[in-house]
Design a protein around this motif. Structure first.
Motif, PDB file in Angstrom:
ATOM      1  N   GLN A  74       0.803  -1.205   0.000  1.00 58.76           N
ATOM      2  CA  GLN A  74       0.000   0.000   0.000  1.00 58.76           C
ATOM      3  C   GLN A  74       0.847   1.271   0.000  1.00 58.76           C
ATOM      4  O   GLN A  74       0.323   2.370  -0.122  1.00 58.76           O
ATOM      5  N   SER A  75       2.154   1.120   0.107  1.00 56.72           N
ATOM      6  CA  SER A  75       3.041   2.272   0.144  1.00 56.72           C
ATOM      7  C   SER A  75       2.930   3.059  -1.165  1.00 56.72           C
ATOM      8  O   SER A  75       2.997   2.488  -2.256  1.00 56.72           O
ATOM      9  N   GLY A  76       2.722   4.359  -1.042  1.00 58.81           N
ATOM     10  CA  GLY A  76       2.559   5.208  -2.214  1.00 58.81           C
ATOM     11  C   GLY A  76       1.166   5.180  -2.808  1.00 58.81           C
ATOM     12  O   GLY A  76       0.904   5.827  -3.823  1.00 58.81           O
ATOM     13  N   SER A  77       0.255   4.455  -2.163  1.00 53.60           N
ATOM     14  CA  SER A  77      -1.117   4.360  -2.661  1.00 53.60           C
ATOM     15  C   SER A  77      -1.985   5.486  -2.097  1.00 53.60           C
ATOM     16  O   SER A  77      -1.671   6.069  -1.055  1.00 53.60           O
ATOM     17  N   LYS A  78      -3.094   5.762  -2.783  1.00 47.85           N
ATOM     18  CA  LYS A  78      -4.065   6.737  -2.275  1.00 47.85           C
ATOM     19  C   LYS A  78      -5.206   6.046  -1.509  1.00 47.85           C
ATOM     20  O   LYS A  78      -6.064   6.725  -0.947  1.00 47.85           O
ATOM     21  N   SER A  79      -5.198   4.726  -1.497  1.00 49.62           N
ATOM     22  CA  SER A  79      -6.246   3.964  -0.817  1.00 49.62           C
ATOM     23  C   SER A  79      -5.628   3.002   0.187  1.00 49.62           C
ATOM     24  O   SER A  79      -4.779   2.185  -0.176  1.00 49.62           O
ATOM     25  N   LEU A  80      -6.052   3.094   1.439  1.00 48.61           N
ATOM     26  CA  LEU A  80      -5.553   2.235   2.504  1.00 48.61           C
ATOM     27  C   LEU A  80      -6.730   1.502   3.151  1.00 48.61           C
ATOM     28  O   LEU A  80      -7.818   2.072   3.287  1.00 48.61           O
ATOM     29  N   GLU A  81      -6.513   0.262   3.577  1.00 51.74           N
ATOM     30  CA  GLU A  81      -7.587  -0.548   4.151  1.00 51.74           C
ATOM     31  C   GLU A  81      -7.098  -1.357   5.341  1.00 51.74           C
ATOM     32  O   GLU A  81      -5.942  -1.799   5.364  1.00 51.74           O
ATOM     33  N   TRP A  82      -8.013  -1.536   6.321  1.00 55.74           N
ATOM     34  CA  TRP A  82      -7.722  -2.375   7.485  1.00 55.74           C
ATOM     35  C   TRP A  82      -8.993  -3.104   7.898  1.00 55.74           C
ATOM     36  O   TRP A  82     -10.108  -2.671   7.585  1.00 55.74           O
ATOM     37  N   PRO A 349     -15.220   3.942  -0.407  1.00 54.95           N
ATOM     38  CA  PRO A 349     -13.905   3.943  -1.050  1.00 54.95           C
ATOM     39  C   PRO A 349     -14.062   3.730  -2.558  1.00 54.95           C
ATOM     40  O   PRO A 349     -14.979   3.025  -2.998  1.00 54.95           O
ATOM     41  N   LEU A 350     -13.184   4.313  -3.336  1.00 55.65           N
ATOM     42  CA  LEU A 350     -13.316   4.311  -4.799  1.00 55.65           C
ATOM     43  C   LEU A 350     -13.544   2.927  -5.389  1.00 55.65           C
ATOM     44  O   LEU A 350     -14.445   2.726  -6.197  1.00 55.65           O
ATOM     45  N   LYS A 351     -12.761   1.958  -4.980  1.00 57.96           N
ATOM     46  CA  LYS A 351     -12.860   0.638  -5.607  1.00 57.96           C
ATOM     47  C   LYS A 351     -14.084  -0.161  -5.160  1.00 57.96           C
ATOM     48  O   LYS A 351     -14.357  -1.237  -5.696  1.00 57.96           O
ATOM     49  N   GLU A 352     -14.823   0.372  -4.170  1.00 59.42           N
ATOM     50  CA  GLU A 352     -16.027  -0.311  -3.691  1.00 59.42           C
ATOM     51  C   GLU A 352     -17.308   0.309  -4.231  1.00 59.42           C
ATOM     52  O   GLU A 352     -18.401  -0.077  -3.840  1.00 59.42           O
ATOM     53  N   ARG A 353     -17.185   1.239  -5.139  1.00 61.95           N
ATOM     54  CA  ARG A 353     -18.370   1.946  -5.619  1.00 61.95           C
ATOM     55  C   ARG A 353     -19.078   1.245  -6.778  1.00 61.95           C
ATOM     56  O   ARG A 353     -20.208   1.583  -7.106  1.00 61.95           O
ATOM     57  N   LYS A 354     -18.409   0.295  -7.408  1.00 58.24           N
ATOM     58  CA  LYS A 354     -18.996  -0.403  -8.550  1.00 58.24           C
ATOM     59  C   LYS A 354     -18.812  -1.908  -8.409  1.00 58.24           C
ATOM     60  O   LYS A 354     -17.836  -2.383  -7.832  1.00 58.24           O
ATOM     61  N   PHE A 355     -19.788  -2.656  -8.919  1.00 57.02           N
ATOM     62  CA  PHE A 355     -19.660  -4.107  -9.044  1.00 57.02           C
ATOM     63  C   PHE A 355     -20.278  -4.498 -10.384  1.00 57.02           C
ATOM     64  O   PHE A 355     -21.489  -4.477 -10.549  1.00 57.02           O
ATOM     65  N   ARG A 356     -19.413  -4.764 -11.358  1.00 53.55           N
ATOM     66  CA  ARG A 356     -19.862  -5.037 -12.723  1.00 53.55           C
ATOM     67  C   ARG A 356     -20.727  -3.881 -13.221  1.00 53.55           C
ATOM     68  O   ARG A 356     -20.302  -2.738 -13.198  1.00 53.55           O
ATOM     69  N   GLU A 357     -21.982  -4.179 -13.644  1.00 54.63           N
ATOM     70  CA  GLU A 357     -22.826  -3.093 -14.166  1.00 54.63           C
ATOM     71  C   GLU A 357     -23.618  -2.382 -13.073  1.00 54.63           C
ATOM     72  O   GLU A 357     -24.393  -1.468 -13.342  1.00 54.63           O
ATOM     73  N   TRP A 358     -23.411  -2.789 -11.816  1.00 54.84           N
ATOM     74  CA  TRP A 358     -24.155  -2.241 -10.683  1.00 54.84           C
ATOM     75  C   TRP A 358     -23.349  -1.143  -9.983  1.00 54.84           C
ATOM     76  O   TRP A 358     -22.128  -1.184  -9.929  1.00 54.84           O
ATOM     77  N   ASN A 359     -24.068  -0.182  -9.410  1.00 52.33           N
ATOM     78  CA  ASN A 359     -23.489   0.771  -8.472  1.00 52.33           C
ATOM     79  C   ASN A 359     -23.760   0.280  -7.061  1.00 52.33           C
ATOM     80  O   ASN A 359     -24.757  -0.404  -6.814  1.00 52.33           O
TER      81      ASN A 359
END
Length: 369
Positions: A74-82, A349-359
């Protein structure tokens, strides 16, 4: 949320006894980036360059005061998770039955009903002395299911004339899909999204939903105010969330097609209403979340959604293989629901906003205050 702001998002995952925590940064994390669990284990503090953000967690963590590690990947990333371990002992007991906004027991005896927008009385105080919860939508059909033989059917009646008379008699007693509950003077009937009154108990109503089958004036909960034990009034998202939860309980289907009511063409603000339907797929009917853009811990249902044209929705409902239940809302209310879902989508979080054709969206769930 502005692209120049930091954002923290936390979600209670009670089933696996964890709290999901995500941080979205406007610039890559560096040596200044630090996320710390507070001494009371109820909040986290994010420090990134010259900014500091604090978020109250939706539940207490058992981790203790500590600096959360940032993994090398995650170093240098804009998204962090725990994933934080949950302090189960501090978790409040959630009652799924309490998701119905304004049940009959919540409303004050003799309470009046007023327009939430202008404050005008619709039902004068003292006019309604009894509140009664209406049964579920399919109560008449369930009566057929519960009885292998209807009352008074002690033997098979092969006489068509007598059989028809018997069926008509049963219908008057509440058996059969043609049965309906009629409005009664002095009684307020409570549904998931509406209150029903006898026309004689209502005043100053120039335009309303009037049901000729039940002889009732139907008032939408999100458009009125009434004295309640919670001291709060439900909004459209909470009413729809309750309807979705009820639909899942009744049908077992987690998918619904929310259709606009055709006779509602324009919203009260003069803007044209949506001509789209919304396909919804509930993935978790009971979560609690918090975000630095919406810091209050909020009960919600987590769902997938996608707008559909009315033609697509009608075709889907007519299909033999349709696995979605139909729910109807006034078109302007459906517009408000879409705005709520789009706003909630931006909290994730950005990567959790979409799932295939669904929001992915969050629909606020009613909870007794």
């Amino acid at each position: 949320m502005s692209s120049t702001d930091c954002n923290l998002y936390a979600e209670l995952l009670a089933n696996i006894r964890q709290i999901s925590l995500a941080a979205t940064l406007p610039s890559p994390c560096d040596a200044s980036t630090q996320v710390v669990v507070s001494a009371d284990c109820k909040s986290v503090v994010l420090k990134h360059r010259n900014s500091t953000h604090t978020l109250t967690l939706p539940a207490k963590t058992s981790l203790g005061p500590t600096v959360l590690p940032i993994q090398e990947k995650q170093s240098g990333s804009k998204s962090l998770e725990w994933r934080l371990p949950l302090d189960v002992a501090s978790l409040p007991v959630s009652n799924q039955a309490d998701c119905m906004p304004w049940s009959a027991t919540d409303l004050g005896t003799g309470s009046g009903v007023a327009c939430r927008r202008c404050g005008s009385d619709i039902v004068r105080p003292g006019s309604v002395t009894v509140w009664k919860d209406l049964p579920s939508e399919n109560w008449a059909e369930m009566m057929e299911f519960w009885h292998c033989h209807k009352p008074d059917h002690h033997h098979h009646d092969h006489d068509a004339k007598n059989g028809k008379a018997a069926e008509e008699n049963l219908a008057t007693r509440g058996y059969g899909a043609s049965s309906a509950i009629s409005a009664q003077k002095g009684v307020g009937f409570v549904d998931l999204t509406t209150l029903l009154f006898d026309e004689a108990d209502c005043e100053t109503v120039t335009v309303s939903f009037f049901n000729f089958r039940t002889s009732a004036v139907t008032l939408l909960k999100w458009q009125i105010s009434c004295n309640s034990s919670s001291g709060a009034a439900p909004d459209i998202p909470e009413c729809l969330a309750a309807t979705l939860i009820s639909t899942i309980s009744r049908s077992g289907s987690s998918k619904s097609l929310v259709m606009p009511i055709n006779d509602v063409v324009h919203g009260t603000d003069g803007q044209s209403s949506s001509e789209n339907a919304v396909h919804i797929w509930v993935i978790n009917s009971s979560i609690v979340y918090a975000s630095s853009a919406h810091p209050q811990c909020t009960p919600a249902i987590k769902l997938l959604y996608r707008p559909l044209s009315l033609q697509e929705a009608d075709k889907m409902l007519e299909a033999v293989t349709c696995d979605s239940q139909e729910i109807n809302l006034p078109a302007q209310a459906l517009n408000d629901v879409m705005r709520h879902l789009e706003h909630s989508n931006a909290l994730l979080p950005l990567k959790e906003r979409k799932f295939r054709e669904w929001n992915v969206g969050l629909l606020t769930r009613w909870e007794h205050r």
